[in-house]
Design a protein around this motif. Sequence first.
Motif, PDB file in Angstrom:
ATOM      1  N   UNK A  21       0.767  -1.206   0.416  1.00  0.00           N
ATOM      2  CA  UNK A  21      -0.607  -0.200   0.105  1.00  0.00           C
ATOM      3  C   UNK A  21       0.592   1.045   0.046  1.00  0.00           C
ATOM      4  N   UNK A  22       0.205   1.999  -0.584  1.00  0.00           N
ATOM      5  CA  UNK A  22       1.030   3.857  -0.783  1.00  0.00           C
ATOM      6  C   UNK A  22       0.028   4.291  -0.272  1.00  0.00           C
ATOM      7  N   UNK A  23       0.791   5.417   0.459  1.00  0.00           N
ATOM      8  CA  UNK A  23       0.167   6.103   1.317  1.00  0.00           C
ATOM      9  C   UNK A  23       0.619   7.742   0.522  1.00  0.00           C
ATOM     10  N   UNK A  24      -0.549   8.891   0.182  1.00  0.00           N
ATOM     11  CA  UNK A  24      -0.419   9.450  -0.508  1.00  0.00           C
ATOM     12  C   UNK A  24      -0.987  10.624   0.755  1.00  0.00           C
ATOM     13  N   UNK A  25      -0.385  12.077   0.737  1.00  0.00           N
ATOM     14  CA  UNK A  25      -1.175  13.300   1.444  1.00  0.00           C
ATOM     15  C   UNK A  25      -1.555  13.660   1.305  1.00  0.00           C
ATOM     16  N   UNK A  26      -2.336  14.625   1.436  1.00  0.00           N
ATOM     17  CA  UNK A  26      -2.092  15.830   0.200  1.00  0.00           C
ATOM     18  C   UNK A  26      -2.653  17.192   1.348  1.00  0.00           C
ATOM     19  N   UNK A  27      -1.990  18.082   1.308  1.00  0.00           N
ATOM     20  CA  UNK A  27      -2.134  19.092   1.837  1.00  0.00           C
ATOM     21  C   UNK A  27      -2.977  19.566   1.950  1.00  0.00           C
ATOM     22  N   UNK A  28      -4.303  20.224   3.288  1.00  0.00           N
ATOM     23  CA  UNK A  28      -4.888  21.354   2.640  1.00  0.00           C
ATOM     24  C   UNK A  28      -5.273  22.450   1.718  1.00  0.00           C
ATOM     25  N   UNK A  29      -5.995  23.123   1.172  1.00  0.00           N
ATOM     26  CA  UNK A  29      -6.445  24.265   0.945  1.00  0.00           C
ATOM     27  C   UNK A  29      -7.490  24.657   0.954  1.00  0.00           C
ATOM     28  N   UNK A  30      -7.765  26.051   0.616  1.00  0.00           N
ATOM     29  CA  UNK A  30      -8.865  26.053   0.948  1.00  0.00           C
ATOM     30  C   UNK A  30      -9.316  26.976  -0.696  1.00  0.00           C
ATOM     31  N   UNK A  31     -10.633  26.051  -1.211  1.00  0.00           N
ATOM     32  CA  UNK A  31     -10.851  26.102  -2.576  1.00  0.00           C
ATOM     33  C   UNK A  31     -12.306  26.908  -2.671  1.00  0.00           C
ATOM     34  N   UNK A  32     -12.781  27.651  -1.921  1.00  0.00           N
ATOM     35  CA  UNK A  32     -13.809  28.458  -1.607  1.00  0.00           C
ATOM     36  C   UNK A  32     -13.261  29.634  -3.379  1.00  0.00           C
ATOM     37  N   UNK A  33     -12.592  30.006  -3.188  1.00  0.00           N
ATOM     38  CA  UNK A  33     -12.184  31.101  -4.639  1.00  0.00           C
ATOM     39  C   UNK A  33     -12.590  30.476  -5.657  1.00  0.00           C
ATOM     40  N   UNK A  34     -12.110  28.844  -5.709  1.00  0.00           N
ATOM     41  CA  UNK A  34     -12.364  28.226  -7.128  1.00  0.00           C
ATOM     42  C   UNK A  34     -14.161  28.011  -7.458  1.00  0.00           C
ATOM     43  N   UNK A  35     -14.711  27.217  -5.767  1.00  0.00           N
ATOM     44  CA  UNK A  35     -15.838  27.094  -5.717  1.00  0.00           C
ATOM     45  C   UNK A  35     -17.377  29.051  -6.794  1.00  0.00           C
ATOM     46  N   UNK A  36     -16.595  29.801  -5.909  1.00  0.00           N
ATOM     47  CA  UNK A  36     -16.854  30.670  -6.295  1.00  0.00           C
ATOM     48  C   UNK A  36     -16.763  31.418  -7.743  1.00  0.00           C
ATOM     49  N   UNK A  37     -15.275  30.819  -8.287  1.00  0.00           N
ATOM     50  CA  UNK A  37     -15.829  31.073  -9.899  1.00  0.00           C
ATOM     51  C   UNK A  37     -16.226  30.562 -10.734  1.00  0.00           C
ATOM     52  N   UNK A  38     -17.088  29.585 -10.376  1.00  0.00           N
ATOM     53  CA  UNK A  38     -17.473  28.410 -11.047  1.00  0.00           C
ATOM     54  C   UNK A  38     -19.686  29.083 -10.319  1.00  0.00           C
ATOM     55  N   UNK A  39     -19.684  29.460  -9.759  1.00  0.00           N
ATOM     56  CA  UNK A  39     -20.965  29.211  -9.128  1.00  0.00           C
ATOM     57  C   UNK A  39     -21.827  30.073 -10.151  1.00  0.00           C
ATOM     58  N   UNK A  40     -21.873  30.715 -11.145  1.00  0.00           N
ATOM     59  CA  UNK A  40     -23.310  31.329 -12.467  1.00  0.00           C
ATOM     60  C   UNK A  40     -22.532  30.684 -13.974  1.00  0.00           C
ATOM     61  N   UNK A  41     -22.212  29.622 -13.402  1.00  0.00           N
ATOM     62  CA  UNK A  41     -21.834  28.619 -14.753  1.00  0.00           C
ATOM     63  C   UNK A  41     -22.863  27.191 -14.628  1.00  0.00           C
ATOM     64  N   UNK A  42     -23.028  27.304 -16.456  1.00  0.00           N
ATOM     65  CA  UNK A  42     -24.600  26.187 -17.088  1.00  0.00           C
ATOM     66  C   UNK A  42     -23.323  25.125 -17.374  1.00  0.00           C
ATOM     67  N   UNK A  43     -23.798  24.397 -16.954  1.00  0.00           N
ATOM     68  CA  UNK A  43     -22.516  23.344 -18.250  1.00  0.00           C
ATOM     69  C   UNK A  43     -23.641  21.936 -18.699  1.00  0.00           C
ATOM     70  N   UNK A  44     -23.571  21.409 -20.080  1.00  0.00           N
ATOM     71  CA  UNK A  44     -24.499  21.054 -20.174  1.00  0.00           C
ATOM     72  C   UNK A  44     -24.315  20.237 -21.589  1.00  0.00           C
TER      73      UNK A  44
END
Length: 104
Positions: A21-44
């Motif tokens: 088994x390989x253990x991978x650590x992902x550092x915590x980061x604030x993704x609020x800005x990324x989510x806010x950029x796509x708040x007014x997006x429609x994908x189809x």
Amino acid sequence: MMQGQWITKSGGKMVEGSKPGLKISVPRFDNFAIIANYARTLIGRFMNPSKQNMKMMLFMLPRIWQVEGRVVGTDLGLGRFQFAFDQEEDIIEVLRMEPFHFDN
């Protein structure tokens, strides 16, 4: 078969082996800005891409929605598209205009 195991071919027979088994650590980061950029997006996506024209759809839907100049349409490839709206009121109004179909 459990996680961490795989089947290998050994002497013409399929043998189950174990993988360390390989253990991978992902550092915590604030993704609020990324989510806010796509708040007014429609994908189809197209349901019938062989018969529908992406360029025509990207040109006509803002006119049909009456938001011309306040939305940007993008071809994402593989029959998928994205519309990015300038104002939240515009996307809310568009979502109220169901059903959603274009060119059959």
